[in-house]
Motif scaffolding. Sequence first.
Motif, short mmCIF file in Angstrom:
data_model
loop_
_atom_site.label_atom_id
_atom_site.label_comp_id
_atom_site.label_asym_id
_atom_site.label_seq_id
_atom_site.Cartn_x
_atom_site.Cartn_y
_atom_site.Cartn_z
N ARG A 127 45.94 13.67 22.57
CA ARG A 127 46.70 14.49 21.61
C ARG A 127 46.33 14.10 20.19
NH1 ARG A 127 51.62 16.53 23.48
NH2 ARG A 127 51.63 17.67 21.51
N THR A 128 46.26 12.78 19.92
CA THR A 128 45.92 12.36 18.55
C THR A 128 44.49 12.78 18.20
OG1 THR A 128 45.01 10.19 19.08
CG2 THR A 128 47.39 10.32 18.80
N LEU A 129 43.68 13.05 19.22
CA LEU A 129 42.30 13.47 18.96
C LEU A 129 42.19 14.98 18.87
CD1 LEU A 129 40.62 10.89 21.33
CD2 LEU A 129 40.43 10.93 18.85
N GLY A 130 43.32 15.67 18.80
CA GLY A 130 43.30 17.10 18.52
C GLY A 130 43.55 18.00 19.71
N CYS A 131 43.89 17.44 20.88
CA CYS A 131 44.13 18.27 22.06
C CYS A 131 45.60 18.69 22.11
CB CYS A 131 43.86 17.49 23.33
SG CYS A 131 42.14 17.31 23.72
N LEU B 46 53.57 10.15 18.52
CA LEU B 46 53.70 9.87 19.94
C LEU B 46 55.07 9.30 20.29
CD1 LEU B 46 50.19 8.25 20.53
CD2 LEU B 46 50.90 10.62 20.89
N PRO B 70 53.00 18.35 15.78
CA PRO B 70 52.64 17.68 17.02
C PRO B 70 51.44 16.76 16.76
CG PRO B 70 51.87 19.96 17.05
CD PRO B 70 52.66 19.78 15.80
N PRO B 71 51.21 15.77 17.63
CA PRO B 71 50.16 14.78 17.35
C PRO B 71 48.81 15.43 17.06
CG PRO B 71 51.28 14.31 19.44
CD PRO B 71 51.95 15.49 18.86
N GLU B 72 48.51 16.55 17.77
CA GLU B 72 47.18 17.14 17.63
C GLU B 72 46.95 17.78 16.27
OE1 GLU B 72 49.42 17.90 19.92
OE2 GLU B 72 49.58 20.06 20.28
#
Lengths: 228, 351
Positions: A127-131, B46, B70-72
Motif C-alpha cells: 500500500r505504501t508503494l502505491g497499491c 498503516l 489512504p497509504p497508497e
Amino acid sequence: MKILTGEEVEIVLFTLRMAALSTLVILAPAVLAAWGLARYRGPGKSVVETLLSLPLVLPPTAVGILLLELLARRRPLGEWLAARGIEVVFTWKAVLLATAVMSFPLLVRQARSAFEAVDPRLPALARTLGCGPWSAFFRVTLPLARRGVLAGTVLAFSRALGEFGATVLVAGNIPGRTRTLALAIFHESQVGRDDRALVLVGVTVVLAFAALWTAEWLDRRRARLLAA
Amino acid sequence: MIALDFACRLASFTLEVRARLVGPVTAVMGPSGAGKTSLLEAIAGLRRAQGRIAVGETVLHDDAGGVRLPPERRRVGYVPQDAGLFPHLTAGANVRFGARAERPRVDAAIEVLGIGGLLERRPHTLSGGEKQRVALARALATDPVLLLLDEPLAALDVGLRERIIPYLLRVREEWRVPMLYVTHNVGEALALAGEVLVLEAGRVRAQGPPADLLRVPALHTPDGLENLLRGRVTAVDEDGGVLRVEVEGGATVVSTWSPGRRVGDPVTLAVRAEDVLIAAETPRGLSARNVYEARVTSAERSGPDVLVRCALAPGPSSWLVRVTPAAADALSLRPGRPVWLAVKSHSVRCL
C-alpha cells in the motif's frame, strides 16, 4: 478389448466436466471468503467460520435434503427459479450445485490458513508503494498464498469428483443425465455388477491420483522457477 | 517541514506526538516500546490516528479537515526494520514494484545504493545489508515526499553499518527527501540527522539538534542507561589499542582505539551505567584504566536497581552508576560519600 464401455466413458467425461465446472464456480467466492476470514478479527467470526465448515461434518445426505428444501417451489428461491423456467432438481445443474456446496468449505479452509500465514505487513507495505487494497491483494497476498490456494483447489476438485450423498438426493441417479462416477459405482454394485464397479473405482483412483500429482508438480515447478 | 499533531491508541498506552520537524533528517530515538515504529506507521497511514499529519504543503491526515489519505496516496516511502522485501519477487521486481519515478531516477536509485548487480537475485539470497539497500531503492523509486526508515541498520553488524551509512548520506544529499530515521545508535544519529526527536512512553521527551541532546549527561538506549561524555582526542595509541580523550571537566578517559580518529578530533564517549564500578577506597592493582575520585551527589531507587549520581573530583562532570540495592547498602552510598569510580577502557565506546 476396451476397458470402458461407451456409456462409461460418457460418465467419466461428465464427472470431470462437473468437477471442473464446480471448482471454477467456487474458486473466486471461496478465495474471497477465505481472505475475508483471515483478515477479519471481530465478533461473529467463529460463527461464520463454523457455518462455512458445516458441510464438511454434516452427512452429505443432510446437505442434499437442505438443498432440496431450498429449491422446493414453495420456497422463495425455488419459486424464483420456477418463474424463470429454470429446472435445477434432477438435472446437471443439481450435480453442479451439490458438488460446489460440498467442496466449497474445503477450499475456504485451505486458502484461509494460507492467507493467515502471509505476513500482514507485506500487503501493508505494498500500500505504501502505491497499491490500492485490491492491487495489494493480487500482487502480494495472493501470490504469497498461492501454494495453499492451489492445494485447496485440488482438494475441492477431488472432493467434487467423488461427491455422492448430496448429489444423489438433489440430482438423482439418472443414466445419461446426472449419473457421475460415484453414482455409477453405487449403481453397478447395487445391481450386482461388481466387476464394472471395480473398473470404475480404478478410474476414480487414477483421476484422483492425477489431480493430486498435478498439484504437486505445479508446486515443484513453481519452486524451481523461484529458485532459478 | 513535517507537522505532526496526532494521537494513536496502542495496546498499553496512547502515542501522542506534537512536533514540527525541520529535518532534513530527523532521528527518532528512545527506549524500546516507546512508540517509535507506531509513529512511522501512523505517518505511513498503516495505523489509525486522530489529529493532523502534514508533509510540507501536503496534508496526509486531518480529522478537522476531513482528510484521510489512504497509504497508497501518501507518497511516503517506508522501510521497516527487516526490509520487508516481497519474497516472491526478484530484487529488481521489488525495486520496480511501485516505481512512480521516471526511469532515470529509478536507475539512479539503483546506482546510488550500489545494487545493480543484485537485481536478478531473490530476497532470501541477499545479506541483511543488501536487503536494506534494495528496500531503500524500492521506496525511493516511488518518488516519495518523505522517507520513513525504521532502524535500517539495527540488524547489521558494526562493520556493515559503517558501509551502509555512506549510502544513506548519498540519499540525503542527492535525493533531498526528508527522512524520519528511527535508531538506537547515537553514532548514527550524529552522522545523519540534523535533529533528534526523543520518544518515551508515547510522548515527545525532547527535540533538538543532536549535539544539544547529546549534551544531556545520560541517555536511555536499548543497551541501558549510558553516560555520554564529550571531549577531544589527546593521544592515539594504535599499538596499545587505546585512545586518550580529555572530556569536559578535565578528566582523561581511556577508550578502546577506534579507526580514523586523530588527535584533536571532537568525540562523544558512551559508558553504560552498569559498567562503572564503585569502590569505597582507593582501588589498587586494578586492570581498569580509568579510575576517578568522586563524590556521591544522589542515590535513587530505579526499578530493581539504585542509580547513583557521582560528581568527579576535578570538574563539573557527573556520572550515573547503576548498582544493586545490596551494594548501595554495603558501601553506604549516600550523598556526600567520597568514592572511586573505575571503568575498563573496553566499556568506553567511541560514538
